[in-house]
Design an enzyme around this catalytic site. Structure first.
Site, mmCIF file in Angstrom:
data_model
loop_
_atom_site.group_PDB
_atom_site.id
_atom_site.type_symbol
_atom_site.label_atom_id
_atom_site.label_comp_id
_atom_site.label_asym_id
_atom_site.label_seq_id
_atom_site.Cartn_x
_atom_site.Cartn_y
_atom_site.Cartn_z
ATOM 1 N N ARG A 61 38.357 40.747 36.665
ATOM 2 C CA ARG A 61 39.896 41.338 37.155
ATOM 3 C C ARG A 61 40.232 41.859 38.782
ATOM 4 O O ARG A 61 39.269 43.043 38.339
ATOM 5 C CB ARG A 61 40.709 40.929 36.340
ATOM 6 C CG ARG A 61 40.859 40.194 35.003
ATOM 7 C CD ARG A 61 41.299 39.198 35.605
ATOM 8 N NE ARG A 61 41.875 37.919 34.146
ATOM 9 C CZ ARG A 61 41.554 36.970 34.251
ATOM 10 N NH1 ARG A 61 40.178 36.957 35.337
ATOM 11 N NH2 ARG A 61 41.459 35.939 33.466
ATOM 12 N N ASP A 90 36.389 36.874 43.724
ATOM 13 C CA ASP A 90 36.798 36.423 43.632
ATOM 14 C C ASP A 90 38.281 36.697 42.964
ATOM 15 O O ASP A 90 39.248 36.037 42.605
ATOM 16 C CB ASP A 90 35.939 35.911 42.277
ATOM 17 C CG ASP A 90 36.356 34.332 42.522
ATOM 18 O OD1 ASP A 90 36.590 32.875 43.174
ATOM 19 O OD2 ASP A 90 37.026 34.100 40.810
ATOM 20 N N GLU A 105 46.761 39.775 43.262
ATOM 21 C CA GLU A 105 45.799 38.955 43.605
ATOM 22 C C GLU A 105 47.571 37.861 43.643
ATOM 23 O O GLU A 105 47.958 38.149 42.963
ATOM 24 C CB GLU A 105 44.947 37.881 43.530
ATOM 25 C CG GLU A 105 44.976 37.672 41.964
ATOM 26 C CD GLU A 105 43.584 36.875 41.741
ATOM 27 O OE1 GLU A 105 42.854 37.684 41.795
ATOM 28 O OE2 GLU A 105 43.943 36.318 40.343
ATOM 29 N N HIS A 149 39.883 33.433 44.018
ATOM 30 C CA HIS A 149 40.058 33.705 41.834
ATOM 31 C C HIS A 149 39.435 31.701 41.878
ATOM 32 O O HIS A 149 40.181 30.772 41.104
ATOM 33 C CB HIS A 149 41.316 33.871 41.702
ATOM 34 C CG HIS A 149 40.986 33.910 39.900
ATOM 35 N ND1 HIS A 149 41.812 35.030 38.997
ATOM 36 C CD2 HIS A 149 40.634 33.430 38.876
ATOM 37 C CE1 HIS A 149 41.851 35.674 37.774
ATOM 38 N NE2 HIS A 149 41.172 34.019 38.157
ATOM 39 N N GLY A 178 36.587 31.217 40.189
ATOM 40 C CA GLY A 178 34.987 30.769 39.392
ATOM 41 C C GLY A 178 35.481 30.044 38.402
ATOM 42 O O GLY A 178 34.207 29.139 38.135
HETATM 43 C C1 8YV Z 1 41.161 30.777 35.147
HETATM 44 C C2 8YV Z 1 39.874 33.091 34.709
HETATM 45 O O1 8YV Z 1 41.480 29.711 36.388
HETATM 46 O O2 8YV Z 1 39.211 32.563 32.452
HETATM 47 C C3 8YV Z 1 39.716 32.876 33.190
HETATM 48 O O3 8YV Z 1 39.698 33.956 32.473
HETATM 49 O O4 8YV Z 1 39.671 33.986 34.943
HETATM 50 C C4 8YV Z 1 39.799 31.622 34.646
HETATM 51 O O5 8YV Z 1 39.093 30.927 34.402
HETATM 52 C C5 8YV Z 1 42.590 31.954 34.972
HETATM 53 O O6 8YV Z 1 42.543 31.983 33.937
HETATM 54 C C6 8YV Z 1 43.686 31.015 35.606
HETATM 55 O O7 8YV Z 1 43.975 30.201 34.203
#
Ligand code: 8YV
Length: 309
Positions: A228, A252, A257, A275, A277
Site C-alpha cells: 500500500r 505498484d 492512487e 496497482h 499485482g
Molecule cells: C485488489 C489488492 O486489486 O488484494 C489486494 O489487497 O491490493 C488487489 O488485489 C485491490 O484490493 C482492489 O480490489
C-alpha cells in the site's frame, strides 16, 4: 424472497454472472448516481461484493450482514464500523499470491535492467547514437522482505531461484523459515540491497518505510512497494530518489492512487505500475469465485470460506 447484493468495486463478468444467478445484484461501481441508487436499494442490501466500504456506506445499509472483499487487503473497509454492527468480513487470500509474486520479480528485473527505459530508448530513436548502458543483476544481492506472509514467502522462493539471499522482518520471527530475521525495519534495510514491501496496510504500518529506512537502504538500494502507498513516506522517497540517496524504486501502489506526482514520473530511476499485482485474468476470476463462494456460504448458513472477521 431474493437477497440483495451491492457490488462496490468492479468485478469480472464470471463473478457478476454467478452473483446474478443467486442474488438480486446492484452495481454501485457502475452507477451514474450512487447516492440515488443507495437511497433506492440501500435498505434492502444484505451483502457486499468488493471493498471501499466506509462507515457512512455501512450506515446507509441497515440490513448489511457481510462484506466479501475482492482482494486480500481489507484496509479499504471500516472494520470497526463493521464489527460494531456484527457484519462479517471475508477476503481472498491464497488465490492472488502467485500473480503478485510474479509481478514483484518482474518489476525488480524491470528496475535493475531499466526495461521500460530501454523500450523508450528504442522508440525515441536513440539507439543509433550509442549503447543504452550497463545495469545491475539480481544475482548475489540481498533481498529484504517486509512482511513474510503468503506473498512474501512466494517472492522469497522465486528470489532464491534467482540466486538472491533472502532476509526478512515481520511482526514475529517465524521458526520454520530458512531466512535470517531482523527485528526492526531499519535493521532489515541496513542489511538489504533490495527492500520489498508486502506487509498488510493499516494504521499500524503507515509510513513504516520512513526517510530513515530509505536512507539506510542507501544510494545503491532499491525499494519495491507491492502493498500500500500509505506504508512509504512518499515525499521523502521522491526527494531521496532525486538526490540519488536511494538507488531506485519499483512501485505498484501510491499514496493517493491513481494520482501519481509529476515529480515521480520525471525520475529515471523508477518503474511505475498501476496497482496491478493481482490483475491477471486467471487471478481476478479466482478472486471473483471466492467472493461468490463466501456470499453463497453466508446466505446458506454454511461456514465462510475465508473469513477475516
Ligand atoms: C485488489 C489488492 O486489486 O488484494 C489486494 O489487497 O491490493 C488487489 O488485489 C485491490 O484490493 C482492489 O480490489
Amino acid at each position: 424472497m431474493s437477497t440483495h447484493i451491492l457490488i462496490t468495486q468492479p468485478q469480472v463478468k464470471s463473478c457478476v454472472d454467478a452473483l446474478k444467478a443467486q442474488f438480486t445484484v446492484h452495481d454501485l461501481s457502475k452507477a451514474d448516481n450512487q447516492e440515488k441508487l443507495l437511497e433506492e436499494v440501500g435498505p434492502q442490501i444484505r451483502g457486499i461484493a468488493g471493498g471501499k466500504v466506509s462507515a457512512s456506506l455501512i450506515q446507509k445499509l441497515p440490513k448489511l450482514e457481510i462484506i466479501a472483499v475482492s482482494g486480500v487487503g481489507i484496509d479499504s473497509v471500516d472494520v470497526a464500523a463493521a464489527k460494531a454492527r456484527n457484519i462479517r468480513i471475508t477476503n481472498t487470500p491464497g488465490v492472488l499470491t502467485d500473480a503478485v509474486a510474479e509481478l514483484t520479480i518482474g518489476l525488480m528485473i524491470a528496475l535493475s535492467r531499466r526495461i521500460p527505459q530501454g523500450d523508450q530508448f528504442i522508440r525515441r530513436g536513440k539507439w543509433p547514437d550509442g549503447i543504452f548502458g550497463n545495469w545491475f543483476e539480481l544475482k548475489g544481492k540481498t533481498l529484504g522482505i517486509l512482511g513474510l506472509g503468503r506473498i512474501g514467502k512466494q517472492i522469497a522462493e522465486l528470489a532464491t531461484a534467482l540466486k538472491m539471499q533472502v532476509v526478512y522482518h515481520g511482526r514475529n520471527r517465524q521458526p520454520d523459515v530458512p531466512y535470517v530475521y531482523y527485528d526492526t525495519v531499519l535493521a532489515l534495510a541496513r542489511a538489504s540491497d533490495w527492500l520489498v514491501v508486502t506487509a498488510p496496510g493499516s494504521a499500524a504500518t503507515a509510513k513504516i518505510v520512513s526517510r530513515e529506512v530509505m536512507e539506510a537502504l542507501g544510494p545503491n538500494g532499491m525499494l519495491v512497494n507491492m502493498a500500500r502507498g500509505s506504508m512509504v513516506d512518499q515525499e521523502a522517497m521522491i526527494e531521496l530518489l532525486q538526490a540519488k540517496q536511494l538507488g531506485g524504486a519499483a512501485l505498484d501502489v501510491f499514496e493517493a492512487e491513481p494520482a501519481v506526482p509529476l515529480t515521480m514520473m520525471e525520475l529515471e530511476n523508477v518503474v511505475l505500475s498501476p496497482h496491478q499485482g493481482s490483475r491477471t485474468n486467471e487471478t481476478r476470476s479466482a478472486v471473483g469465485d471466492l467472493v461468490v463462494a463466501n456470499l453463497s456460504a453466508h446466505f446458506s448458513n454454511q461456514p465462510l470460506v475465508s473469513p477475516v472477521v
